[in-house]
Design a protein around this motif. Structure first.
Motif, PDB file in Angstrom:
ATOM      1  N   TYR A 250     -22.682   4.793  16.734  1.00 36.53           N
ATOM      2  CA  TYR A 250     -23.732   3.846  16.063  1.00 36.53           C
ATOM      3  C   TYR A 250     -22.793   3.042  15.115  1.00 36.53           C
ATOM      4  CZ  TYR A 250     -26.814   2.461  12.285  1.00 36.53           C
ATOM      5  OH  TYR A 250     -27.387   1.833  11.417  1.00 36.53           O
ATOM      6  N   GLU A 251     -21.996   3.497  14.423  1.00 36.90           N
ATOM      7  CA  GLU A 251     -21.256   2.503  13.632  1.00 36.90           C
ATOM      8  C   GLU A 251     -20.253   1.438  14.465  1.00 36.90           C
ATOM      9  OE1 GLU A 251     -18.910   5.019  11.187  1.00 36.90           O
ATOM     10  OE2 GLU A 251     -20.511   5.622   9.868  1.00 36.90           O
ATOM     11  N   ILE A 252     -19.890   2.233  15.555  1.00 39.94           N
ATOM     12  CA  ILE A 252     -18.922   1.014  16.465  1.00 39.94           C
ATOM     13  C   ILE A 252     -19.763  -0.119  16.927  1.00 39.94           C
ATOM     14  CG2 ILE A 252     -17.827   1.250  18.700  1.00 39.94           C
ATOM     15  CD1 ILE A 252     -15.756   2.260  16.939  1.00 39.94           C
ATOM     16  N   MET A 253     -21.068   0.417  17.409  1.00 42.25           N
ATOM     17  CA  MET A 253     -21.895  -0.759  17.990  1.00 42.25           C
ATOM     18  C   MET A 253     -22.206  -1.732  16.884  1.00 42.25           C
ATOM     19  SD  MET A 253     -21.749   0.173  20.963  1.00 42.25           S
ATOM     20  CE  MET A 253     -22.737  -1.481  21.679  1.00 42.25           C
ATOM     21  N   VAL A 254     -22.517  -1.382  15.686  1.00 47.66           N
ATOM     22  CA  VAL A 254     -22.837  -2.263  14.685  1.00 47.66           C
ATOM     23  C   VAL A 254     -21.397  -3.124  14.354  1.00 47.66           C
ATOM     24  CG1 VAL A 254     -23.369  -2.517  12.066  1.00 47.66           C
ATOM     25  CG2 VAL A 254     -24.477  -0.753  13.327  1.00 47.66           C
ATOM     26  N   TYR A 255     -20.408  -2.447  14.414  1.00 51.05           N
ATOM     27  CA  TYR A 255     -19.334  -3.182  14.147  1.00 51.05           C
ATOM     28  C   TYR A 255     -19.067  -4.122  15.065  1.00 51.05           C
ATOM     29  CZ  TYR A 255     -14.391  -3.880  12.817  1.00 51.05           C
ATOM     30  OH  TYR A 255     -13.186  -4.373  12.336  1.00 51.05           O
ATOM     31  N   MET A 256     -19.190  -3.668  16.410  1.00 51.69           N
ATOM     32  CA  MET A 256     -18.676  -4.949  17.469  1.00 51.69           C
ATOM     33  C   MET A 256     -19.786  -6.045  17.272  1.00 51.69           C
ATOM     34  SD  MET A 256     -16.545  -4.121  19.677  1.00 51.69           S
ATOM     35  CE  MET A 256     -15.435  -2.863  19.669  1.00 51.69           C
ATOM     36  N   SER A 257     -21.017  -5.698  16.850  1.00 50.25           N
ATOM     37  CA  SER A 257     -22.018  -7.067  16.791  1.00 50.25           C
ATOM     38  C   SER A 257     -21.263  -8.065  15.631  1.00 50.25           C
ATOM     39  CB  SER A 257     -23.370  -6.534  16.405  1.00 50.25           C
ATOM     40  OG  SER A 257     -23.332  -5.995  15.231  1.00 50.25           O
ATOM     41  N   TRP A 258     -20.860  -7.344  14.562  1.00 51.93           N
ATOM     42  CA  TRP A 258     -20.127  -8.000  13.487  1.00 51.93           C
ATOM     43  C   TRP A 258     -19.104  -8.697  14.116  1.00 51.93           C
ATOM     44  CZ3 TRP A 258     -15.178  -7.768  11.331  1.00 51.93           C
ATOM     45  CH2 TRP A 258     -15.094  -8.188   9.881  1.00 51.93           C
ATOM     46  N   GLY A 259     -18.077  -8.078  14.857  1.00 47.49           N
ATOM     47  CA  GLY A 259     -16.976  -8.798  15.620  1.00 47.49           C
ATOM     48  C   GLY A 259     -17.721 -10.170  16.459  1.00 47.49           C
TER      49      GLY A 259
ATOM     50  N   ILE B  49     -20.205 -11.578  15.927  1.00 45.54           N
ATOM     51  CA  ILE B  49     -20.593 -12.796  14.983  1.00 45.54           C
ATOM     52  C   ILE B  49     -19.573 -13.526  14.531  1.00 45.54           C
ATOM     53  CG2 ILE B  49     -21.766 -13.261  12.967  1.00 45.54           C
ATOM     54  CD1 ILE B  49     -23.775 -12.798  15.297  1.00 45.54           C
ATOM     55  N   ILE B  50     -18.351 -12.796  13.846  1.00 49.46           N
ATOM     56  CA  ILE B  50     -17.160 -13.425  13.581  1.00 49.46           C
ATOM     57  C   ILE B  50     -16.687 -14.442  14.527  1.00 49.46           C
ATOM     58  CG2 ILE B  50     -15.344 -12.061  13.809  1.00 49.46           C
ATOM     59  CD1 ILE B  50     -14.819 -11.921  11.021  1.00 49.46           C
ATOM     60  N   VAL B  51     -16.396 -14.136  15.662  1.00 53.95           N
ATOM     61  CA  VAL B  51     -15.863 -14.864  16.716  1.00 53.95           C
ATOM     62  C   VAL B  51     -16.843 -15.911  17.119  1.00 53.95           C
ATOM     63  CG1 VAL B  51     -15.087 -15.075  19.256  1.00 53.95           C
ATOM     64  CG2 VAL B  51     -14.559 -12.782  17.515  1.00 53.95           C
ATOM     65  N   THR B  52     -18.069 -15.751  17.162  1.00 54.54           N
ATOM     66  CA  THR B  52     -19.141 -16.924  17.425  1.00 54.54           C
ATOM     67  C   THR B  52     -19.101 -17.819  16.333  1.00 54.54           C
ATOM     68  OG1 THR B  52     -20.404 -15.210  18.401  1.00 54.54           O
ATOM     69  CG2 THR B  52     -21.438 -17.614  17.940  1.00 54.54           C
TER      70      THR B  52
ATOM     71  N   ILE C 209     -12.494  -7.450  17.495  1.00 54.69           N
ATOM     72  CA  ILE C 209     -12.252  -8.948  17.699  1.00 54.69           C
ATOM     73  C   ILE C 209     -11.748  -9.258  19.061  1.00 54.69           C
ATOM     74  CG2 ILE C 209     -11.023 -10.969  16.618  1.00 54.69           C
ATOM     75  CD1 ILE C 209     -12.428  -9.747  14.177  1.00 54.69           C
ATOM     76  N   ALA C 210     -10.905  -8.459  19.462  1.00 51.59           N
ATOM     77  CA  ALA C 210     -10.572  -8.814  20.850  1.00 51.59           C
ATOM     78  C   ALA C 210     -11.494  -8.583  21.939  1.00 51.59           C
ATOM     79  CB  ALA C 210      -9.233  -7.729  21.367  1.00 51.59           C
ATOM     80  N   TYR C 211     -12.435  -7.561  21.852  1.00 54.57           N
ATOM     81  CA  TYR C 211     -13.590  -7.504  22.802  1.00 54.57           C
ATOM     82  C   TYR C 211     -14.414  -8.624  22.798  1.00 54.57           C
ATOM     83  CZ  TYR C 211     -12.162  -2.850  23.919  1.00 54.57           C
ATOM     84  OH  TYR C 211     -11.268  -1.401  24.203  1.00 54.57           O
ATOM     85  N   ALA C 212     -14.669  -8.979  21.219  1.00 58.96           N
ATOM     86  CA  ALA C 212     -15.650 -10.262  21.057  1.00 58.96           C
ATOM     87  C   ALA C 212     -15.200 -11.410  21.575  1.00 58.96           C
ATOM     88  CB  ALA C 212     -15.944 -10.189  19.628  1.00 58.96           C
TER      89      ALA C 212
ATOM     90  N   MET D 108      -5.413  -7.363  22.024  1.00 65.14           N
ATOM     91  CA  MET D 108      -5.560  -6.179  22.697  1.00 65.14           C
ATOM     92  C   MET D 108      -4.117  -5.608  22.836  1.00 65.14           C
ATOM     93  SD  MET D 108      -8.529  -5.409  24.047  1.00 65.14           S
ATOM     94  CE  MET D 108      -7.814  -4.027  24.815  1.00 65.14           C
ATOM     95  N   THR D 109      -3.365  -6.467  22.754  1.00 61.43           N
ATOM     96  CA  THR D 109      -1.654  -5.866  22.797  1.00 61.43           C
ATOM     97  C   THR D 109      -1.644  -4.887  21.529  1.00 61.43           C
ATOM     98  OG1 THR D 109      -1.064  -8.027  23.431  1.00 61.43           O
ATOM     99  CG2 THR D 109       0.544  -6.659  22.955  1.00 61.43           C
ATOM    100  N   VAL D 110      -2.129  -5.320  20.239  1.00 61.16           N
ATOM    101  CA  VAL D 110      -2.053  -4.619  19.054  1.00 61.16           C
ATOM    102  C   VAL D 110      -2.597  -3.371  19.275  1.00 61.16           C
ATOM    103  CG1 VAL D 110      -2.861  -4.746  16.627  1.00 61.16           C
ATOM    104  CG2 VAL D 110      -1.826  -6.847  17.699  1.00 61.16           C
ATOM    105  N   VAL D 111      -4.143  -3.631  19.860  1.00 62.71           N
ATOM    106  CA  VAL D 111      -4.810  -2.363  20.230  1.00 62.71           C
ATOM    107  C   VAL D 111      -4.107  -1.195  20.839  1.00 62.71           C
ATOM    108  CG1 VAL D 111      -6.812  -1.435  21.206  1.00 62.71           C
ATOM    109  CG2 VAL D 111      -7.027  -3.599  20.052  1.00 62.71           C
ATOM    110  N   LEU D 112      -3.417  -1.727  22.144  1.00 65.33           N
ATOM    111  CA  LEU D 112      -2.646  -0.738  22.858  1.00 65.33           C
ATOM    112  C   LEU D 112      -1.450  -0.148  22.032  1.00 65.33           C
ATOM    113  CD1 LEU D 112      -2.570  -2.770  26.153  1.00 65.33           C
ATOM    114  CD2 LEU D 112      -3.822  -0.536  25.894  1.00 65.33           C
TER     115      LEU D 112
END
Lengths: 458, 470
Positions: B93-102, B104-107, B162-165, B385-389
Motif C-alpha cells: 500500500y505504502e509503496i504504491m502511494v510512494y510510487m505515485s508521489w515519485g 508526481i515529483i518527476v512530472t 524516482i527511477a521508475y517514475a 537504477m544503478t544506485v538501486v541495484l
C-alpha cells in the motif's frame, strides 16, 4: 599463394574483430540477457536438477527445458555464454576506442585553424585594438588565466578543456562492469553459500551448501559454530519483532575463539565466513518454563521445567505446568498450573508473567508460584556466506557510480581562441567551443562566457 | 487528522487538476494551464504531508508495539531509532502511494524544465492509477519485519521510486516523439504497430499462453471473512502459490480481442501504405478499440456485480478447511485490472491521435526537444537504477550474506537497467538514435511494469521482497 592465405586469415580475424567491436552485438547480447532474465524469473530457480525432473516428468518438453537448464537459468550455458560474449564485446570496444581518446587527451590539437573554426558549432568573432585587450578577453572566455598550466598557447592559438577527464566516464563505467563481472565469477567459483540450523545449546561443523545447478552438498567449515541461546521477541500478535542468537566459534579442542550476538543485519564474521541470522525454527516439545516457588517460611526455589513434568514438594503436594498462553485475555503471557494438594485434591489455576505477586495475593495457597520466563527451545537458522573478492565487487560498484556521474553530470567542453593580427591597431579574435555531448548545455556555457566579454566591453 | 484523509484530499486534487487540464484543451488560455499545474503542486504538498504523517503514525505504532513486547518504555536514542525505522514505503500500500508521489515529483520536474504538453496529464493519470491500486490493498500499518529494519531501505527505495517514475515519464515523452515524428514514421505504421503492441499487452493481461489454453482473465482468489476481503493465499496450506481463477466470458472476449488486434494490425501494416487509406486505417483501429473496450466493460460488470462461483476442487483442496464448498466473489486482480485500464487509455489516446493528429501534435514541441527530454529522463532513471541495484546488493550482502541471488525482483531491476543500457547505446548509434530508441524507451515502461509489479501480477514466484504478498 602463401601470402594470399595469410591475407585471408588476417581478414577473418579482422571480420571477427569487427563483429566484437560492433554495438549491434551489444544490442543482441543485452536483449538475450533481458529475455533470459524474464524467462529465469518465471521458473522456480530454487529447485535442483532432480526436483525439476520430478516435477516435469521426463518427456520431450522437459528434456528440452532441461537442455536450456531452466531450473538454474542464470547459471545455464547459454546465459553464461551471453554474459561472456558481452564481456568480450566490452573489452574489444574499449581496446578499439580507448587508446585513441587517451592519446587525444594527453596530446590535444589546440590550433584553431580556419577549417576547424568552420567545423565547430559555437563560434564568435570580434575586433580589438591592442594585443593586451585581446588576451584579457580570451582569458575571460577560457575561464582561466593564460598562465595556467592546463592552458596551451601556441602560435596565438589558445586552448582550454574543462572537465576533460569526464570523457573517460564511459570507459570507467565499462571497466567497472568488467571488474564486477569477473569478480562475481571468482566469488561464485570460490565462495560458499550455505545454510545451517543449530539447536540452542548445540554446535555444528558441517553446513549444507548450494552448489552449481542448485545441487546441494555438505561443506566442512573446519571449526565449530555453536549457539548458546536464541531469543525471539514478538509483538502482541506473535509476529516476530526481532530475533537474535548468542553464537560462538570453537576449534576442535573446544577452545572458544569468538563469540557474538547476531541479529538480522548484524552478522558474525570468522575466518572469511559470515554467519547471518536468517531464520529460526521452534524445536517441538521442548518448551521450558522458569518458575519460582516460595512459601511464607523463607523457602524459595527456582525451577526450569518442561511442560507436564510434575514438581513434587516436600509435603507431598505437586505442581505441573500444563499450558503456556502467549496472551491470556489481554493480560500477557500466562501459565495454567495443575495442582495436586497433599490431600490428593486436584485443581488448577493461572499465573501471569506480568503480575508477579498475583499468586501470593489472590490464591493464597501454601506455596506461591511466580512465572519468571517461558523459553521455547529454538533452532537458529544461519546463512553462511563466504564471498572472497567482495571488496572488488564493491570497488567496482563505486567505480561504476563515479563513471556514471562523470557521464551524466559532467560535460567536457573544449574552448578555442585565436588572435590574428591584421595591423598594429586591428586584432581579430576568434572564439569557438565544442562539447562532447549535451550541446544545449555547451550553448548555455558559451553564451555565458560571451556575456562576460560584453560586460567587460561595457 | 489521519494520513488516509490527506491521501484522499490529494487524490481529489489530482482529479481536479485533470479537469482543469481538460478545460485547458478546450480553452487554450495560459491561466488554466497554470491553475492545473498549481493544483498538482498543491496536492503533491498534501500528499507529502500525508506521507510524513503516516511516518509519524507508524512511528508511534512501532514504539507502542516495541514497548509492549519488551515490557519497558523506550527513551532517548533507542526511542528515536524505533520511532523512525518505519518509513512510509514498507508494504505494498505504502509503496504504491510512494510510487505515485515519485511520478508526481518527476512530472512536476518535467513541467518546470520542458513544459511538455500531454506529459502532465499522463503523469497525473499514472499517479492516480497508483493511488487507486493502493486503495485496493491493505492499508493498515503493521510492525516492520526484521529484515526491513535497515537504513539502506531509505536510499534504496527513494532511488527506485524516482527511477521508475522517470522511466515511465520518459516512455510517454518517447511516445509523443514518435507521434510527432511524421517525417520518419508514417501514421499507418504507428496505428499498425500500436495494435500489435496492444495485442501483446492484452495477451499478457490474459495470463500469457494460458489464455489459449483456458480462455481466462485471471482474477486473484479472494475470500470473504466477515467484512474484509482476505487473500485466500494467506489462508492456504501451500503458502507459495497465489490462486488465480478465471472470470467467465472475459477470457473469450480477451482472446477475441487479441486475435482481432493482431489481425487488424497485420492488415494495416501489410496493405494500407498510402495516404488515401487513412480512413480505412482509422476504421480498423475503431474496431480493435471497441473490442478491447468491451472486455473492460465486462470486467467492470463482474466487478461491480460481485457475482460469485464455486471454487473448483483442484484449487479448493489447497485451502483450509479443505472440505468446501468454497465460494468466491469476483474482484479483479488489481494489477491486471489496472494494466487493462491503462492499455485501453493509451489505445484511446492513440485513436484520438488518429482522428485528430494535428490537434495532438501541434501542442508538442519539436521532435529533437522531445527526444532530448526523454534522453535526460532516462539518464536520470538509469543512474538511479544503478544506485538501486548497488544499494540493494550492499544491503543484501550485509543482511543475508549474498549480494546477488537472482531473486525475481532483483532480476527485474537488472532487466530494467539493461533495457536502458540498450537505449543509451542506441543514442550513440547513427540510424538507431531516432524512432528506434524511442521504441526502446516505450518498451522500458513495460519492463518496469514487469520488474516492479511482475511479482504482484502473479507472473513470478516471490523471493525476498515479501511485501508483494499482500
Amino acid at each position: 599463394m602463401r601470402a594470399k592465405t595469410r591475407r585471408q586469415r588476417i581478414s577473418l580475424v579482422d571480420k571477427l574483430w569487427r563483429i566484437f567491436i560492433s554495438l549491434k552485438l551489444t544490442f543482441a547480447l543485452l536483449l538475450v540477457i533481458i529475455i533470459g532474465s524474464v524467462i529465469g524469473m518465471s521458473f522456480d530457480q530454487t529447485i535442483t536438477f532432480e526436483q525439476f525432473f520430478e516435477q516435469n516428468g521426463t518427456d520431450g518438453l522437459s528434456k528440452l527445458l532441461s537442455f536450456f537448464e531452466l531450473y538454474d537459468a542464470f547459471h545455464s550455458w547459454w546465459f553464461s555464454l551471453a554474459v561472456l560474449l558481452l564481456a568480450a564485446n566490452l573489452i574489444a570496444c574499449s581496446i578499439e576506442r580507448l587508446p585513441r581518446i587517451f592519446l587525444e587527451h594527453i596530446n590535444p590539437r589546440p590550433y584553431l585553424t580556419k577549417r576547424r573554426l568552420l567545423s565547430l558549432p559555437f563560434r564568435y568573432h570580434f575586433v580589438v585594438t591592442n594585443k593586451q585587450e585581446a588576451q584579457k578577453k580570451i582569458a575571460l572566455f577560457l575561464g582561466k588565466k593564460p598562465k595556467s598550466k592546463k592552458l596551451s598557447k601556441l602560435n596565438d592559438s589558445y586552448y582550454y578543456e574543462s572537465q576533460g577527464l569526464s570523457k573517460f566516464g564511459v570507459y570507467i563505467v565499462h571497466i567497472a562492469l568488467l571488474i564486477v563481472m569477473f569478480s562475481s565469477v571468482y566469488t561464485t567459483q570460490n565462495g560458499v553459500d550455505g545454510h545451517v540450523l543449530i539447536e540452542e545449546g548445540s554446535k555444528a561443523r558441517f553446513i549444507t551448501a548450494r552448489g552449481p545447478s542448485g545441487v546441494s552438498y555438505t561443506y566442512d567449515l573446519g571449526f565449530y559454530i555453536g549457539c548458546n541461546d536464541f531469543r525471539l521477541k514478538t509483538f502482541i500478535d506473535n509476529s516476530p519483532m526481532e530475533f537474535e542468537s548468542d553464537l560462538y566459534v570453537t576449534d576442535s579442542q573446544h577452545k572458544i575463539l569468538k563469540s557474538k550476538t547476531v541479529r538480522v543485519n548484524e552478522p558474525l564474521n570468522f575466518a572469511g565466513f559470515t554467519f547471518y541470522q536468517s531464520s529460526f525454527r521452534p524445536v517441538i516439545s521442548e518448551k521450558i518454563v522458569d518458575i519460582e516457588i516460595a512459601d511464607d517460611n523463607g523457602y524459595k526455589e527456582r525451577y526450569a521445567v518442561r511442560l507436564n513434568t510434575p514438581i513434587i514438594m516436600k509435603d507431598g503436594s505437586s505442581f505441573r505446568v500444563e499450558k503456556v498462553y502467549e496472551d491470556f485475555a489481554g493480560l500477557g503471557q500466562a501459565l495454567r498450573i495443575w495442582h495436586k494438594s497433599k490431600d490428593e485434591e486436584e485443581s488448577f489455576f493461572h499465573i501471569f508473567r506480568r503480575y508477579k505477586d498475583y499468586d501470593r495475593v489472590v490464591r493464597k495457597g501454601d506455596f506461591f508460584l511466580t512465572f519468571i520466563e517461558s523459553d521455547q527451545q529454538y533452532a537458529t537458522g544461519l546463512s553462511v556466506g563466504k564471498v572472497p573478492g567482495i571488496e572488488f565487487i564493491f570497488g567496482g560498484f563505486l567505480l561504476l557510480l563515479v563513471g556514471l556521474y562523470m557521464c551524466f553530470f559532467m560535460t567536457p567542453i573544449r574552448f578555442f581562441a585565436r588572435v590574428i593580427k591584421k595591423d598594429e591597431h586591428c586584432y581579430h579574435v576568434f572564439l569557438a567551443a565544442w562539447g562532447f555531448r549535451n550541446h544545449k548545455f555547451v550553448d548555455t556555457v558559451f553564451s555565458k562566457r560571451l556575456t562576460l566579454i560584453e560586460e567587460d566591453n561595457a | 487528522m489521519h494520513s488516509a484523509s490527506l491521501y484522499n484530499m490529494c487524490t481529489a486534487g489530482y482529479v481536479l487538476s485533470l479537469v482543469v487540464f481538460a478545460v485547458h484543451v478546450l480553452n487554450t488560455k495560459k491561466f488554466w494551464l497554470k491553475l492545473g499545474v498549481l493544483t498538482v503542486a498543491f496536492s503533491f504538498l498534501i500528499q507529502t504531508a500525508g506521507m510524513l504523517l503516516r511516518w509519524v503514525e507508524a512511528g508511534f505504532m512501532e514504539v507502542k508495539a516495541a514497548e509492549s513486547a519488551v515490557g519497558q518504555s523506550l527513551t532517548g536514542w533507542s526511542w528515536f531509532v524505533v520511532f523512525t525505522q518505519h518509513p512510509p514505503w514498507s508494504n505494498l500500500y505504502e509503496i504504491m502511494v510512494y510510487m505515485s508521489w515519485g511520478v508526481i515529483i518527476v512530472t512536476l520536474g518535467a513541467e518546470l524544465k520542458w513544459r511538455l504538453a500531454w506529459v502532465r496529464q499522463f503523469g497525473v493519470i499514472l499517479a492516480l492509477m497508483a493511488l487507486g491500486m493502493a486503495s485496493l490493498t491493505d492499508s493498515s500499518i503493521k510492525p516492520l519485519v526484521p529484515a526491513l529494519k535497515s537504513w539502506w531501505i531509505m536510499i534504496h527505495v527513494i532511488s527506485a521510486s524516482i527511477a521508475y517514475a522517470a522511466g515511465a515519464i520518459a516512455a510517454f515523452i518517447s511516445l509523443f516523439a514518435i507521434l510527432k515524428d511524421k517525417k520518419r514514421i508514417d501514421t499507418y505504421k504507428i496505428a499498425g504497430l500500436s495494435l500489435l503492441f496492444t495485442a501483446m499487452l492484452l495477451f499478457f493481461i490474459g495470463g500469457g499462453p494460458r489464455l489459449f489454453i483456458d480462455q481466462a482473465f485471471y482474477v486473484k482468489l479472494l475470500g470473504f471473512a466477515g467484512d474484509s476481503i482476505v487473500n485466500v493465499m494467506d489462508m492456504s496450506k501451500d503458502q507459495g502459490r497465489a490462486f488465480l481463477v478465471s472470470m467467465p466470458l472475459v477470457g473469450w472476449l480477451l482472446l477475441l480481442s487479441v486475435i482481432l488486434h493482431s489481425f487488424l494490425g497485420g492488415i494495416i501494416l501489410c496493405f494500407y501504405k498510402e495516404q488515401q487509406h487513412n480512413n480505412k486505417v482509422k476504421t480498423l483501429f475503431w474496431f480493435a478499440f471497441i473490442s478491447s473496450f468491451i472486455c473492460l466493460l465486462v470486467v467492470l460488470f463482474h466487478d461491480l456485480r460481485q457475482s460469485s462461483i464455486e471454487v473448483s476442487s483442484n484449487i479448493a483442496h489447497h485451502l483450509l478447511p479443505s472440505q468446501g464448498p468454497w465460494f468466491i466473489s469476483f474482484k479483479s486482480h488489481p494489477w491486471s485490472f489496472g494494466l487493462l485500464v491503462f492499455t485501453i487509455l493509451v489505445e484511446g489516446f492513440l485513436l484520438f491521435y488518429l482522428l485528430n493528429s494535428d490537434g495532438v501534435t501541434n501542442k508538442l514541441p519539436k521532435v529533437d526537444t522531445l527526444e532530448m527530454a526523454s534522453y535526460k529522463a532516462i539518464s536520470l532513471s538509469f543512474f538511479l537504477m544503478t544506485v538501486v541495484l548497488i544499494t540493494g546488493a550492499l544491503w543484501a550482502h550485509y543482511a543475508w550474506g549474498r549480494y546477488w541471488a537472482w531473486d525475481p525482483k532483483e532480476t527485474g531491476a537488472l532487466a530494467i537497467w539493461l533495457n536502458y543500457a540498450i537505449y543509451l547505446h542506441t543514442k550513440r548509434t547513427s540510424g538507431l538514435s531516432g524512432p528506434f530508441s524511442s521504441f526502446i524507451a516505450i518498451l522500458g515502461f513495460f519492463v518496469i511494469i514487469i520488474g516492479f509489479l511482475g511479482v504482484n501480477l502473479g507472473l513470478f514466484a516471490d523471493g525476498l521482497h515479501t511485501y508483494g504478498n499482500n
